[in-house]
Design an enzyme around this catalytic site. Structure first.
Site, PDB file in Angstrom:
ATOM      1  N   ASN A 414       0.763  -0.862  -0.071  1.00 45.76           N
ATOM      2  CA  ASN A 414       0.451  -0.303  -0.097  1.00 45.76           C
ATOM      3  C   ASN A 414       1.231   1.411   0.200  1.00 45.76           C
ATOM      4  O   ASN A 414       1.680   1.558   0.923  1.00 45.76           O
ATOM      5  CB  ASN A 414      -1.145  -0.508   0.908  1.00 45.76           C
ATOM      6  N   GLU A 415       0.559   2.220  -1.260  1.00 45.02           N
ATOM      7  CA  GLU A 415       1.665   3.069  -0.887  1.00 45.02           C
ATOM      8  C   GLU A 415       2.799   3.125  -0.620  1.00 45.02           C
ATOM      9  O   GLU A 415       3.194   4.657   0.048  1.00 45.02           O
ATOM     10  CB  GLU A 415       0.416   4.136   0.047  1.00 45.02           C
ATOM     11  N   ASN A 468      -5.031   5.322  -4.770  1.00 47.55           N
ATOM     12  CA  ASN A 468      -5.211   6.532  -3.800  1.00 47.55           C
ATOM     13  C   ASN A 468      -5.725   7.267  -3.723  1.00 47.55           C
ATOM     14  O   ASN A 468      -4.797   8.482  -3.668  1.00 47.55           O
ATOM     15  CB  ASN A 468      -5.200   5.613  -2.487  1.00 47.55           C
ATOM     16  N   TYR A 474      -6.292  16.455   1.325  1.00 41.49           N
ATOM     17  CA  TYR A 474      -5.110  16.722   1.425  1.00 41.49           C
ATOM     18  C   TYR A 474      -4.652  17.823   0.276  1.00 41.49           C
ATOM     19  O   TYR A 474      -3.642  19.002   1.109  1.00 41.49           O
ATOM     20  CB  TYR A 474      -4.676  15.638   1.116  1.00 41.49           C
ATOM     21  N   GLU A 506      -8.409   3.858  -1.892  1.00 46.35           N
ATOM     22  CA  GLU A 506      -9.042   4.870  -1.641  1.00 46.35           C
ATOM     23  C   GLU A 506      -9.654   5.317  -1.852  1.00 46.35           C
ATOM     24  O   GLU A 506      -8.671   6.838  -3.001  1.00 46.35           O
ATOM     25  CB  GLU A 506      -7.578   5.192  -0.979  1.00 46.35           C
ATOM     26  N   TRP A 551     -12.536   5.017   0.703  1.00 44.31           N
ATOM     27  CA  TRP A 551     -11.794   5.309   2.441  1.00 44.31           C
ATOM     28  C   TRP A 551     -12.517   5.755   3.769  1.00 44.31           C
ATOM     29  O   TRP A 551     -12.782   6.941   2.970  1.00 44.31           O
ATOM     30  CB  TRP A 551     -10.626   5.508   2.217  1.00 44.31           C
ATOM     31  N   LYS A 570     -12.219   8.976   8.663  1.00 47.20           N
ATOM     32  CA  LYS A 570     -12.753   8.721   7.304  1.00 47.20           C
ATOM     33  C   LYS A 570     -13.981   7.788   7.707  1.00 47.20           C
ATOM     34  O   LYS A 570     -14.419   8.092   5.803  1.00 47.20           O
ATOM     35  CB  LYS A 570     -11.567   8.926   5.949  1.00 47.20           C
TER      36      LYS A 570
HETATM   37  C1  BDP Z   1      -3.421   6.416   2.843  1.00 49.12           C
HETATM   38  C2  BDP Z   1      -3.094   5.728   3.430  1.00 49.12           C
HETATM   39  C3  BDP Z   1      -4.090   5.129   4.622  1.00 49.12           C
HETATM   40  C4  BDP Z   1      -3.885   5.784   5.621  1.00 49.12           C
HETATM   41  C5  BDP Z   1      -5.293   7.524   4.595  1.00 49.12           C
HETATM   42  C6  BDP Z   1      -5.766   7.960   4.839  1.00 49.12           C
HETATM   43  O1  BDP Z   1      -3.448   4.529   2.670  1.00 49.12           O
HETATM   44  O2  BDP Z   1      -4.020   4.160   5.745  1.00 49.12           O
HETATM   45  O3  BDP Z   1      -5.330   5.820   6.579  1.00 49.12           O
HETATM   46  O4  BDP Z   1      -4.737   7.608   3.444  1.00 49.12           O
HETATM   47  O5  BDP Z   1      -4.857   9.433   5.281  1.00 49.12           O
HETATM   48  O6  BDP Z   1      -2.316   7.619   2.514  1.00 49.12           O
HETATM   49  O7  BDP Z   1      -7.331   8.537   5.787  1.00 49.12           O
END
Ligand code: BDP
Length: 610
Positions: A414-415, A468, A474, A506, A551, A570
């Site tokens: 993941n990421e 994602n 953000y 996500e 997400w 979230k």
């Molecule tokens: C991503 C991640 C996840 C985080 C989400 C967030 O994959 O684990 O919880 O963003 O910022 O970077 O809510």
């Protein structure tokens, strides 16, 4: 590793319940040699962190010890007795009386030890002591680091956005296998002929402990034998099979009998769902029909028990997901409890199964983890030792979950910092290993916003690209109009360059349940709903987008931070699973989408065996 089942030749005894419990700071250096000090008790399965209102215990860095006395059933004489831990986060060591019987690294996959080999006798009472270490290092999966703070205390730096729950969060069991010839392993692969007229079940059986004759029978729900074989490996053809469809699963049972000197010495059985999975162009095909993923990234996360498995909550979560019209989920960011996959098999859920490789990224934005000047894939952080641990995590996940029809894809990270130098060298062998271990399932990863179509170094290695994105949260915070434009532009670039399926793994906005605003502003329930609706408009305009996982399913616990208020908010549901407005928004979209388009998935119309 064979799943634990009860048959005429195999028995199981649960060791779940209350265990004595102590922190390593309160014990001797060899606590297994005597009774643990103090009088704390901790439930199993549960993470220990939130069980006690005690800051030092919650934030403890190091080992904790669990202990209990166990009577080995007298009737188990002549059998081999194993202890199986479904997980110990992140490293476990098991002692029987004074003997270490197994040590295992990796917090989300099972491990076991043969107690018979350690001299344990049926009828005997033994003292079982389990040490569980929660430390993450740059050589563990997931990676982390230890630092000393200004008070001289060792603190754990984690690189992922969820609380580092630890302990024995899943079942601990004793079970028996026959002492002599027995089933050692079984792997199943199914396929479906394009027109659905026949299906195949390939099986590969390992017999341990000597020579035996095997009989393999595939039996339908009415008890009718539809295929049989006397070999250890082969392919059985089923004509007019009842297929395992998303939302309409059909499970056959495979019965295995091992005979030696005309006596049945072992019996084993497992469920088999006949289905095929394939990627073709920008489509993801299940039983040759295009599948659209609707659902969530999730966490194993509950009040009090943390990542502890609980069947009541499990069923409730599935029912809530179903209520919104979801058909699938990703096991972000680690393999979940096996009960969850069994349930998914029985109820037709589609699972993207993720390795616990989260946080391979020193430069994640959002200010969550602070600044770091090092290169992620280098001697400074994720090096060849990390890569070895990552390989092992992949092996253990595939070994555990290979036979689940619900699992349609492996997500191996993941990421990660996939725009960084060294990322390709790090990931190429891992993709190769995954495909070698399972050539039948597509492989994916989730890309994060700093690695764009032109700078990502690894996306072309994968069959499906997971994306994602957080435009409107953000970045472009509060400006959904601009976010919509940027999101669409970027997704089009992915589509054009890679010409393969894109699953949005996500997208989401933190939302405080009960906060309402008109016009909608970030953190309000209205904003979360409008945010999701905007993403959906964009997805519907892009052909290669074949799935949407919001997400997150529910609010969840994280470490402390100035952008986290009692955790990550979230969730479409609160942490105690109350719906936010977004749950209704999704229900409207996912509830209808199906019937309108007659797609394959939970709640749709599904061909011959519906
Ligand atoms: C991503 C991640 C996840 C985080 C989400 C967030 O994959 O684990 O919880 O963003 O910022 O970077 O809510």
């Amino acid at each position: 590793m064979l799943k634990v089942v009860e048959t005429s030749t195999r028995e199981v005894k649960s060791l779940n319940g209350l265990w004595s419990f102590a922190l390593d700071t309160d014990t001797s250096s060899s606590p297994w040699e005597s009774t643990l000090p103090g009088n704390l008790e901790c439930p199993v399965p549960a993470s220990y962190n939130d069980i006690f209102p005690n800051h030092a215990l919650r934030e403890h860095v190091g080992k904790v010890w669990y202990q209990r006395l166990v009577r080995i059933p007298k009737s188990w004489k002549g059998q081999r007795v194993f202890i199986r831990l479904d997980s110990a986060t992140h490293e476990g060591e098991v002692y029987v009386n004074d003997t270490l019987v197994v040590r295992h690294v990796g917090g989300y996959t099972p491990f076991e030890a043969d107690l018979t080999e350690a001299g344990v006798q049926a009828g005997e009472e033994v003292r079982i002591t389990i040490g569980v270490n929660n430390i993450l290092t740059r050589h563990s999966i997931p990676p982390g680091e230890l630092k000393e703070n200004e008070l001289g205390r060792t603190v754990q730096v984690i690189r992922h956005d969820f609380f580092n729950y630890a302990g024995l969060a899943r079942s601990v069991r004793l079970y028996t296998v026959p002492a002599g010839v027995r089933v050692g392993d079984v792997k199943i692969v199914t396929d479906v002929e394009e027109k659905g007229g026949s299906g195949t079940v390939k099986f590969d059986l390992k017999v341990d402990g000597g020579d035996g004759t095997v009989l393999v029978k595939l039996v339908d729900r009415d008890g009718k034998i539809v295929a049989a074989s006397k070999s250890c490996s082969g392919e059985m053809t089923v004509s007019n099979p009842k297929l395992w469809w998303p939302g309409h699963p059909y499970l056959y049972r495979l019965f295995i009998k091992v005979t030696s000197a005309n006596t049945v010495v072992d019996e084993y059985n497992l469920s088999v769902g006949i289905r095929s999975v394939r990627v073709s162009g920008t489509q993801f095909l299940i039983n040759h029909q295009p599948f659209y993923f609707k659902g969530y990234g999730r966490h194993e996360d509950l009040t009090v028990i943390g990542k502890g498995h609980d069947n009541a909550w499990m069923v409730y979560d599935f029912e809530l997901m179903r209520w919104t019209g979801a058909n699938s989920f990703r096991t972000s960011h680690y393999p979940y409890a096996e009960e969850i996959y069994d349930y998914a098999d029985r109820h037709g859920w589609i699972v993207i199964n993720e390795v616990a490789a989260v946080g391979l990224n020193l430069h994640l934005g959002g200010g969550i983890f602070g600044k770091d000047d090092r290169v992620t894939f280098s001697r400074e952080f994720c090096d060849s030792t990390t890569q070895e641990a990552h390989k092992q995590a992949i092996r253990e996940l595939i070994d555990r979950d290979y036979n689940h029809p619900s699992v349609v894809m492996w997500c191996i990270t993941n990421e990660p910092g996939s725009q960084e130098k060294g990322a390709r060298e790090y990931f190429q062998p891992l993709v190769q290993l995954t495909k070698q271990l399972d050539p039948h399932r597509p492989v994916t990863f989730t890309n994060m916003g700093m690695a764009l179509p032109d700078s990502d170094e690894i996306a072309d290695l994968f069959d499906v690209i997971g994306i994602n994105r957080y435009y409107g949260w953000y970045s472009e915070t509060g400006n959904l109009e601009l976010a919509e434009k940027k999101l669409e532009e970027e997704l089009r670039r992915w589509e054009e360059k890679f010409k393969r399926p894109l699953v949005i793994c996500e997208y989401g906005a933190d939302t405080l349940a009960g906060l309402h605003m008109n016009p909608a502003q970030p953190w309000s329930e209205e904003y979360q709903s409008e945010f999701l609706e905007m993403y959906h408009r964009v997805f519907d305009r892009i052909e290669a987008v074949i799935g949407e996982h919001v997400w997150n399913f529910a609010d969840f616990s994280t470490g402390p931070g100035i952008i986290r208020v009692d955790g990550n908010k979230k969730g479409v549901f609160t942490r105690d699973r109350r719906p936010k407005m977004a749950a209704h928004t999704l229900r409207k979209r996912w509830g209808g989408l199906w019937e309108e388009k007659g797609e394959v998935g939970v709640g749709g119309s599904l061909g011959s065996n519906a």
